[in-house]
Design a protein around this motif. Structure first.
Motif, PDB file in Angstrom:
ATOM      1  N   ARG A 176       0.671  -1.330  -0.201  1.00 38.31           N
ATOM      2  CA  ARG A 176      -0.182   0.375   0.096  1.00 38.31           C
ATOM      3  C   ARG A 176       0.763   1.420  -0.001  1.00 38.31           C
ATOM      4  NH1 ARG A 176      -5.471  -1.898   3.115  1.00 38.31           N
ATOM      5  NH2 ARG A 176      -6.251  -3.484   1.365  1.00 38.31           N
ATOM      6  N   ARG A 177       2.221   1.367   0.993  1.00 39.26           N
ATOM      7  CA  ARG A 177       3.209   2.445   0.743  1.00 39.26           C
ATOM      8  C   ARG A 177       3.327   2.588  -0.688  1.00 39.26           C
ATOM      9  NH1 ARG A 177       6.083   1.517   6.299  1.00 39.26           N
ATOM     10  NH2 ARG A 177       4.473   2.376   7.594  1.00 39.26           N
ATOM     11  N   ALA A 178       4.407   1.525  -1.092  1.00 38.17           N
ATOM     12  CA  ALA A 178       4.487   1.241  -2.434  1.00 38.17           C
ATOM     13  C   ALA A 178       3.430   1.841  -3.509  1.00 38.17           C
ATOM     14  CB  ALA A 178       5.084   0.147  -2.769  1.00 38.17           C
ATOM     15  N   LEU A 179       2.126   1.680  -3.506  1.00 34.21           N
ATOM     16  CA  LEU A 179       0.792   2.177  -4.744  1.00 34.21           C
ATOM     17  C   LEU A 179       1.193   3.729  -4.161  1.00 34.21           C
ATOM     18  CD1 LEU A 179      -1.357   1.540  -6.504  1.00 34.21           C
ATOM     19  CD2 LEU A 179      -2.538   1.285  -4.013  1.00 34.21           C
ATOM     20  N   ILE A 180       1.674   3.952  -2.660  1.00 34.13           N
ATOM     21  CA  ILE A 180       1.063   5.399  -3.083  1.00 34.13           C
ATOM     22  C   ILE A 180       2.354   6.506  -3.713  1.00 34.13           C
ATOM     23  CG2 ILE A 180       0.961   7.261  -1.316  1.00 34.13           C
ATOM     24  CD1 ILE A 180      -0.296   5.971   0.752  1.00 34.13           C
ATOM     25  N   GLU A 181       3.032   5.878  -3.659  1.00 33.29           N
ATOM     26  CA  GLU A 181       4.853   6.138  -4.248  1.00 33.29           C
ATOM     27  C   GLU A 181       4.304   6.040  -6.282  1.00 33.29           C
ATOM     28  OE1 GLU A 181       8.362   4.156  -2.949  1.00 33.29           O
ATOM     29  OE2 GLU A 181       8.139   5.007  -0.704  1.00 33.29           O
ATOM     30  N   SER A 182       4.012   4.646  -6.308  1.00 37.21           N
ATOM     31  CA  SER A 182       3.982   5.074  -7.514  1.00 37.21           C
ATOM     32  C   SER A 182       2.648   5.754  -8.379  1.00 37.21           C
ATOM     33  CB  SER A 182       2.938   3.253  -8.115  1.00 37.21           C
ATOM     34  OG  SER A 182       2.822   2.897  -9.688  1.00 37.21           O
ATOM     35  N   GLU A 183       1.797   5.950  -7.005  1.00 42.04           N
ATOM     36  CA  GLU A 183       0.780   7.078  -7.873  1.00 42.04           C
ATOM     37  C   GLU A 183       1.251   7.909  -7.855  1.00 42.04           C
ATOM     38  OE1 GLU A 183      -2.812   5.762  -9.184  1.00 42.04           O
ATOM     39  OE2 GLU A 183      -1.874   3.858  -8.962  1.00 42.04           O
ATOM     40  N   GLN A 184       2.847   8.624  -6.965  1.00 47.34           N
ATOM     41  CA  GLN A 184       2.699   9.879  -7.068  1.00 47.34           C
ATOM     42  C   GLN A 184       3.531   9.954  -8.197  1.00 47.34           C
ATOM     43  OE1 GLN A 184       4.787  10.456  -3.652  1.00 47.34           O
ATOM     44  NE2 GLN A 184       4.545  13.113  -3.444  1.00 47.34           N
ATOM     45  N   GLU A 185       4.705   8.768  -8.567  1.00 48.94           N
ATOM     46  CA  GLU A 185       5.040   9.029  -9.223  1.00 48.94           C
ATOM     47  C   GLU A 185       4.543   8.992 -11.196  1.00 48.94           C
ATOM     48  OE1 GLU A 185       7.815   5.602  -9.164  1.00 48.94           O
ATOM     49  OE2 GLU A 185       8.273   6.143  -7.590  1.00 48.94           O
ATOM     50  N   ARG A 186       3.136   8.669 -10.747  1.00 50.60           N
ATOM     51  CA  ARG A 186       2.150   8.915 -12.143  1.00 50.60           C
ATOM     52  C   ARG A 186       2.263  10.014 -12.675  1.00 50.60           C
ATOM     53  NH1 ARG A 186      -1.872   4.959 -12.229  1.00 50.60           N
ATOM     54  NH2 ARG A 186      -2.706   5.530 -14.643  1.00 50.60           N
ATOM     55  N   ALA A 187       1.341  10.550 -11.386  1.00 46.29           N
ATOM     56  CA  ALA A 187       0.982  11.991 -11.075  1.00 46.29           C
ATOM     57  C   ALA A 187       2.127  13.251 -11.889  1.00 46.29           C
ATOM     58  CB  ALA A 187       0.335  12.893 -10.019  1.00 46.29           C
ATOM     59  N   VAL A 188       3.588  13.047 -10.861  1.00 43.77           N
ATOM     60  CA  VAL A 188       4.931  13.401 -11.695  1.00 43.77           C
ATOM     61  C   VAL A 188       5.041  13.880 -13.015  1.00 43.77           C
ATOM     62  CG1 VAL A 188       6.681  13.885 -10.932  1.00 43.77           C
ATOM     63  CG2 VAL A 188       5.375  13.914  -9.025  1.00 43.77           C
ATOM     64  N   SER A 189       4.916  12.272 -13.475  1.00 48.24           N
ATOM     65  CA  SER A 189       4.786  12.307 -14.708  1.00 48.24           C
ATOM     66  C   SER A 189       4.040  12.533 -15.680  1.00 48.24           C
ATOM     67  CB  SER A 189       5.751  10.725 -14.480  1.00 48.24           C
ATOM     68  OG  SER A 189       4.731  10.325 -15.078  1.00 48.24           O
ATOM     69  N   GLY A 190       3.060  12.248 -14.922  1.00 48.47           N
ATOM     70  CA  GLY A 190       1.988  14.032 -15.880  1.00 48.47           C
ATOM     71  C   GLY A 190       0.683  12.340 -16.851  1.00 48.47           C
ATOM     72  N   ARG A 226      -4.187  13.952  -5.943  1.00 46.85           N
ATOM     73  CA  ARG A 226      -4.434  14.959  -4.619  1.00 46.85           C
ATOM     74  C   ARG A 226      -5.684  13.917  -4.359  1.00 46.85           C
ATOM     75  NH1 ARG A 226      -4.175  20.099  -6.890  1.00 46.85           N
ATOM     76  NH2 ARG A 226      -1.715  20.002  -7.296  1.00 46.85           N
ATOM     77  N   THR A 227      -6.599  14.031  -4.771  1.00 40.96           N
ATOM     78  CA  THR A 227      -8.376  12.917  -4.192  1.00 40.96           C
ATOM     79  C   THR A 227      -7.763  12.232  -4.159  1.00 40.96           C
ATOM     80  OG1 THR A 227      -9.062  14.559  -6.183  1.00 40.96           O
ATOM     81  CG2 THR A 227     -10.607  12.612  -5.842  1.00 40.96           C
ATOM     82  N   TRP A 228      -7.114  11.052  -4.847  1.00 42.50           N
ATOM     83  CA  TRP A 228      -7.285   9.616  -4.484  1.00 42.50           C
ATOM     84  C   TRP A 228      -6.071   9.223  -2.968  1.00 42.50           C
ATOM     85  CZ3 TRP A 228      -2.160   6.941  -3.811  1.00 42.50           C
ATOM     86  CH2 TRP A 228      -2.539   5.648  -3.795  1.00 42.50           C
ATOM     87  N   LEU A 229      -5.609  10.471  -2.705  1.00 35.69           N
ATOM     88  CA  LEU A 229      -3.975  10.140  -1.608  1.00 35.69           C
ATOM     89  C   LEU A 229      -5.147  10.201  -0.393  1.00 35.69           C
ATOM     90  CD1 LEU A 229      -1.402   9.674  -0.992  1.00 35.69           C
ATOM     91  CD2 LEU A 229      -1.718  12.525  -1.114  1.00 35.69           C
ATOM     92  N   PRO A 230      -5.611  10.435   0.534  1.00 41.18           N
ATOM     93  CA  PRO A 230      -6.945  10.334   0.982  1.00 41.18           C
ATOM     94  C   PRO A 230      -6.913   8.685   1.401  1.00 41.18           C
ATOM     95  CG  PRO A 230      -7.809  12.129   0.679  1.00 41.18           C
ATOM     96  CD  PRO A 230      -6.440  12.152  -0.503  1.00 41.18           C
ATOM     97  N   ALA A 231      -7.692   8.597   0.623  1.00 45.91           N
ATOM     98  CA  ALA A 231      -8.017   7.074   0.326  1.00 45.91           C
ATOM     99  C   ALA A 231      -6.743   5.400   0.482  1.00 45.91           C
ATOM    100  CB  ALA A 231      -8.649   6.548  -1.125  1.00 45.91           C
ATOM    101  N   GLY A 232      -5.766   6.789  -0.708  1.00 47.49           N
ATOM    102  CA  GLY A 232      -4.102   5.662   0.099  1.00 47.49           C
ATOM    103  C   GLY A 232      -3.870   6.148   1.262  1.00 47.49           C
ATOM    104  N   ARG A 233      -3.324   6.514   1.438  1.00 47.46           N
ATOM    105  CA  ARG A 233      -3.564   6.763   3.167  1.00 47.46           C
ATOM    106  C   ARG A 233      -4.311   5.857   4.255  1.00 47.46           C
ATOM    107  NH1 ARG A 233      -1.575  13.792   2.781  1.00 47.46           N
ATOM    108  NH2 ARG A 233       0.322  12.760   2.180  1.00 47.46           N
ATOM    109  N   ASP A 234      -5.561   6.001   3.885  1.00 51.55           N
ATOM    110  CA  ASP A 234      -6.585   5.284   4.670  1.00 51.55           C
ATOM    111  C   ASP A 234      -6.154   4.272   5.004  1.00 51.55           C
ATOM    112  OD1 ASP A 234      -7.466   7.872   5.833  1.00 51.55           O
ATOM    113  OD2 ASP A 234      -9.454   7.308   4.777  1.00 51.55           O
ATOM    114  N   ALA A 235      -5.520   3.516   3.292  1.00 49.62           N
ATOM    115  CA  ALA A 235      -5.389   2.445   3.216  1.00 49.62           C
ATOM    116  C   ALA A 235      -4.333   1.878   3.698  1.00 49.62           C
ATOM    117  CB  ALA A 235      -5.079   1.875   2.362  1.00 49.62           C
ATOM    118  N   VAL A 236      -3.448   2.617   4.105  1.00 51.61           N
ATOM    119  CA  VAL A 236      -2.001   1.811   4.731  1.00 51.61           C
ATOM    120  C   VAL A 236      -2.293   2.218   5.993  1.00 51.61           C
ATOM    121  CG1 VAL A 236       0.473   3.274   5.145  1.00 51.61           C
ATOM    122  CG2 VAL A 236      -0.444   3.294   2.746  1.00 51.61           C
TER     123      VAL A 236
END
Length: 140
Positions: free
Chosen positions: A44-58, A66-76
């Motif tokens: 779940r932590r890796a998924l947050i990092e992966s999604e962040q990388e996808r957002a940074v890369s466009g 940003r909308t998804w991140l709270p759900a990702g943090r809740d999952a962690v």
């Protein structure tokens, strides 16, 4: 031939060994669940990092991230809670195993002392018989 006390001690040792075996099995299961919970936290932590990388890369928009991140943090957080609970179960299982091992060793120590006492008693009887035979031979 074994007396009732020795047979009872042997039965107790078998019972204690069964308890040790069961405690080992329970610990193995608990550690397996703990490892699975740890893997889930890491995924779940890796998924947050992966999604962040996808957002940074466009690949996805930052707003979507940003909308998804709270759900990702809740999952962690939920995975961490599950990991904490699994660790408590593992700790309890370790304690049960420690206690079972101690009880088994205590029962074995009692048996060992009992066998030593029996051996000493036999040795004394044999020595007494030898001494009696020696006296009879000297008298005769």
């Amino acid at each position: 031939m074994m007396d009732a006390r020795t047979r009872a001690l042997q039965a107790l040792i078998r019972l204690r060994q069964t308890e040790v075996d069961q405690a080992k099995t329970a610990l193995a299961e608990a550690v397996g669940k703990e490892n699975a919970a740890l893997d889930l936290v890491e995924k779940r932590r890796a998924l947050i990092e992966s999604e962040q990388e996808r957002a940074v890369s466009g690949q996805v928009s930052m707003d979507d991230f940003r909308t998804w991140l709270p759900a990702g943090r809740d999952a962690v957080e939920q995975a961490q809670k599950a990991l904490s609970a699994a660790r408590q179960v593992s700790d309890q299982a370790r304690e049960v195993l420690i206690q079972a091992n101690a009880a088994q060793k205590a029962a074995q120590a009692i048996m060992d002392r009992r066998l030593e006492e029996e051996a000493e008693t036999r040795a004394r009887r044999e020595q007494t018989e030898i001494d009696d035979l020696s006296r009879r031979n000297r008298m005769g």
